[in-house]
Design an enzyme around this catalytic site. Structure first.
Site, PDB file in Angstrom:
ATOM      1  N   HIS A 109     -49.676  12.799 -19.108  1.00  0.00           N
ATOM      2  CA  HIS A 109     -51.030  13.147 -19.524  1.00  0.00           C
ATOM      3  C   HIS A 109     -52.033  12.575 -18.526  1.00  0.00           C
ATOM      4  O   HIS A 109     -51.914  11.420 -18.107  1.00  0.00           O
ATOM      5  CB  HIS A 109     -51.299  12.563 -20.921  1.00  0.00           C
ATOM      6  CG  HIS A 109     -52.701  12.717 -21.397  1.00  0.00           C
ATOM      7  ND1 HIS A 109     -53.508  11.648 -21.737  1.00  0.00           N
ATOM      8  CD2 HIS A 109     -53.465  13.836 -21.595  1.00  0.00           C
ATOM      9  CE1 HIS A 109     -54.687  12.081 -22.122  1.00  0.00           C
ATOM     10  NE2 HIS A 109     -54.683  13.403 -22.053  1.00  0.00           N
ATOM     11  N   SER A 110     -53.002  13.392 -18.119  1.00  0.00           N
ATOM     12  CA  SER A 110     -54.130  12.919 -17.326  1.00  0.00           C
ATOM     13  C   SER A 110     -53.640  12.304 -16.002  1.00  0.00           C
ATOM     14  O   SER A 110     -52.933  12.960 -15.243  1.00  0.00           O
ATOM     15  CB  SER A 110     -54.929  11.916 -18.171  1.00  0.00           C
ATOM     16  OG  SER A 110     -56.183  11.664 -17.641  1.00  0.00           O
TER      17      SER A 110
END
Length: 265
Positions: A109-110
């Site tokens: 994520h991210s």
């Protein structure tokens, strides 16, 4: 030069968009096969941010490892301005090797997109499928600052003492919460040149808020464009940059269904 950073700006910095939405509703008779998931969180966060999503995956019968990167989350006591992207790649590679995991569904994520890119390059033989969740998608030799065109001013209150600070966390706030993050993680380029890594099946997911247009964002989203140019499957999911906290059940189902995605030739 990038604009002043805030919690909203940080989410925007590491949250990238995608194109046409894909269905994420599982059919009543679609019991997914049991998988081994390794989940990598984003900047300033920790494995705690994926606790509820991980619980839903486990309730579905899967095995879940929620990595916490060195210096972050419950490992904040190891924080240092010397921690870099390679440290975090080593964290996840060693988790997979020492747990002797194979056929891993690797999710990031991210900022975690930078980390899992390096993991893909190092041990592609251990990986079954990769899911970039609103995550950075770098080229070989790029840092996360390269993706966004330039680094922010690193002598400000937001970036000082070798760390990206987290001003939304106040003294006395109880864990879990974000912690400062070594700037070296954002300056260091990643390697992505292993042919076996480039042959892996990958899904790119954009978390798209209701008030945003995925199509408009896709026009300027370099990570989405890079994923699409590689033939990866593109999905969208309704929600903000931390959709896994807003709708953990929905994100868990999305990850499960992504495993069936296949790259375009």
């Amino acid at each position: 030069m990038l604009p002043a950073f805030s919690r909203r700006a940080l989410m925007g910095l590491f949250g990238l968009a995608a194109a046409t939405p894909a269905a994420v509703q599982a059919g009543p008779n679609d019991a997914p096969p049991k998988q081994t998931f390794v989940v990598v969180h984003g900047a300033t966060a920790g494995g705690w941010e994926w606790k509820r999503t991980g619980q839903f995956l486990q309730e579905d019968g899967h095995t879940v490892y929620r990595a916490t990167l060195t210096g972050l989350g419950e490992r904040m006591h190891l924080n240092s301005p010397d921690v870099d992207l390679q440290t975090h790649i080593n964290d996840v590679v060693n988790l997979i090797l020492f747990e002797d995991l194979t056929d891993v569904v690797l999710t990031g994520h991210s900022y975690g997109g930078m980390v899992i890119t390096g993991v893909m390059d190092r041990i592609p033989e251990r990986i079954k499928h990769v899911v970039f969740l609103d995550a950075a998608v770098p080229e070989d030799g790029q840092s996360i600052w390269d993706i966004f065109g330039s680094a922010p001013p690193l002598n400000s209150d937001r970036f000082k003492d070798g760390f990206m600070q987290v001003p939304w966390v106040k003294p006395g706030d109880k864990p879990p919460h974000s912690v400062k993050h070594s700037i070296k993680c954002f300056n260091q380029p990643v390697s992505f040149k292993n042919p076996a890594a480039k042959a892996l099946q990958v899904t790119y997911v954009a978390f798209v808020p209701k008030d945003k247009s995925a199509e408009e964002r896709a026009k300027t989203d370099k990570s989405w464009q890079r994923a699409d140019s590689r033939g990866w499957t593109i999905r969208t999911f309704p929600g903000g940059h931390v959709a896994q906290q807003e709708d953990p059940r929905g994100v868990a189902t999305l990850i499960e269904q992504s495993i069936a995605d296949r790259n375009r030739k």
